[in-house]
Design an enzyme around this catalytic site. Sequence first.
Site, PDB file in Angstrom:
ATOM      1  N   LYS A   2       0.840  -1.200   0.000  1.00 26.63           N
ATOM      2  CA  LYS A   2       0.000   0.000   0.000  1.00 26.63           C
ATOM      3  C   LYS A   2       0.877   1.253   0.000  1.00 26.63           C
ATOM      4  CE  LYS A   2      -3.825  -2.421   2.266  1.00 26.63           C
ATOM      5  NZ  LYS A   2      -4.642  -2.680   3.465  1.00 26.63           N
ATOM      6  N   GLN A  35      -4.404  -1.698   9.747  1.00 27.83           N
ATOM      7  CA  GLN A  35      -4.424  -3.015   9.103  1.00 27.83           C
ATOM      8  C   GLN A  35      -5.023  -4.056  10.049  1.00 27.83           C
ATOM      9  OE1 GLN A  35      -3.660  -3.480   5.927  1.00 27.83           O
ATOM     10  NE2 GLN A  35      -3.931  -5.683   5.911  1.00 27.83           N
ATOM     11  N   ASP A  59     -11.068   2.840   4.464  1.00 22.27           N
ATOM     12  CA  ASP A  59     -11.487   1.432   4.374  1.00 22.27           C
ATOM     13  C   ASP A  59     -13.004   1.320   4.225  1.00 22.27           C
ATOM     14  OD1 ASP A  59      -9.352  -0.389   4.503  1.00 22.27           O
ATOM     15  OD2 ASP A  59      -9.174  -0.203   6.690  1.00 22.27           O
TER      16      ASP A  59
HETATM   17  N1  GUN Z   1      -6.956  -6.824   6.313  1.00 21.94           N
HETATM   18  C1  GUN Z   1      -7.323  -7.510   5.207  1.00 21.94           C
HETATM   19  N2  GUN Z   1      -7.916  -6.707   4.306  1.00 21.94           N
HETATM   20  C2  GUN Z   1      -7.928  -5.476   4.840  1.00 21.94           C
HETATM   21  C3  GUN Z   1      -8.411  -4.214   4.377  1.00 21.94           C
HETATM   22  O1  GUN Z   1      -8.970  -4.066   3.290  1.00 21.94           O
HETATM   23  N3  GUN Z   1      -8.208  -3.159   5.239  1.00 21.94           N
HETATM   24  C4  GUN Z   1      -7.626  -3.308   6.455  1.00 21.94           C
HETATM   25  N4  GUN Z   1      -7.509  -2.227   7.225  1.00 21.94           N
HETATM   26  N5  GUN Z   1      -7.172  -4.464   6.912  1.00 21.94           N
HETATM   27  C5  GUN Z   1      -7.320  -5.545   6.098  1.00 21.94           C
END
Ligand code: GUN
Length: 297
Positions: free
Chosen positions: A52, A96, A119
Amino acid sequence: MTHVLDGNAVGDRIRGELEDCIETLAEAGVTPGLATVLMTEDPASETYVSMKQRACEEIGINGIHRKLDADAPAADLFAAIEDLNEDPEVHGFLVQMPVPDHVNDREVLRSVDPIKDVDGFHPENVGRLVAGEARYKPATPHGVQKLLEAADVDTEGKDAVIVGRSDIVGKPMANLLIQKAPGGNATTTVCHSRTQDLASKTRGADIVIAATGVPEMIDGSMLSEGTVVIDVGVNRVDADNEKGYELVGDVEFESAKEKADVITPVPGGVGPMTITMLLYNAVKAASIQEGVDVDLP
Ligand code: GUN
């Protein structure tokens, strides 16, 4: 011939269009800022977060990263969230998931300022999505929608079966597919671990979206000819190679490909779209908060 969807190509096209938006923001003196917070030593989560961050750098978003030890007090995480909520250079951020067991994940999601919640997991943003007034569509299901659109798969009136009911993928995917809106209007079934006779459900589907986290649990015998198969799974399984593992999806690709009209590979299918649509939300967050209109793809 089965169409194997190239998520990298679709993602690159959308990223190109997002670069134009970032240019528009730059002309107004705005650089979008996106922060990631990581509170785990889990290698897969570390990899996702670094991907990311790299994507931010490549496209011209100001990427900010906060790392906390997995055994740090929960209060440290909430303090970091509060800092980011207050930081005017941060237009969006995410924690995350999953967070360690001693941290209440629901409280984490509720602590993020909804306007910075790229998110789309805060209850306010979930409610907006359900109401058909989405502000930030969750990145993975939004990416699936964009992939279907790129493959000219019209969801209207189709039977879509989602396998998996997670808050991150299954539930928001269902909410997008049932909306009376482009990319929606599907007759949508959500299957899960208690579903009886899963194969009868998937065999009856025009579109199968697998998001279970169980390696290769859906195979060709569970599909009808001509199905559109979207594999959201990214599972590390032991392998006799340098890394010691390989990535496989929730779908057994070779047998499913025999039946499918359209299928996504793992890796290279949904994965690149997830990151692209996170960048999309970061650009949207900057546009909303700075009052600069952009032409989002
Ligand atoms: N863990 C797995 N997928 C995601 C996501 O799309 N966002 C976040 N914050 N954590 C994740």
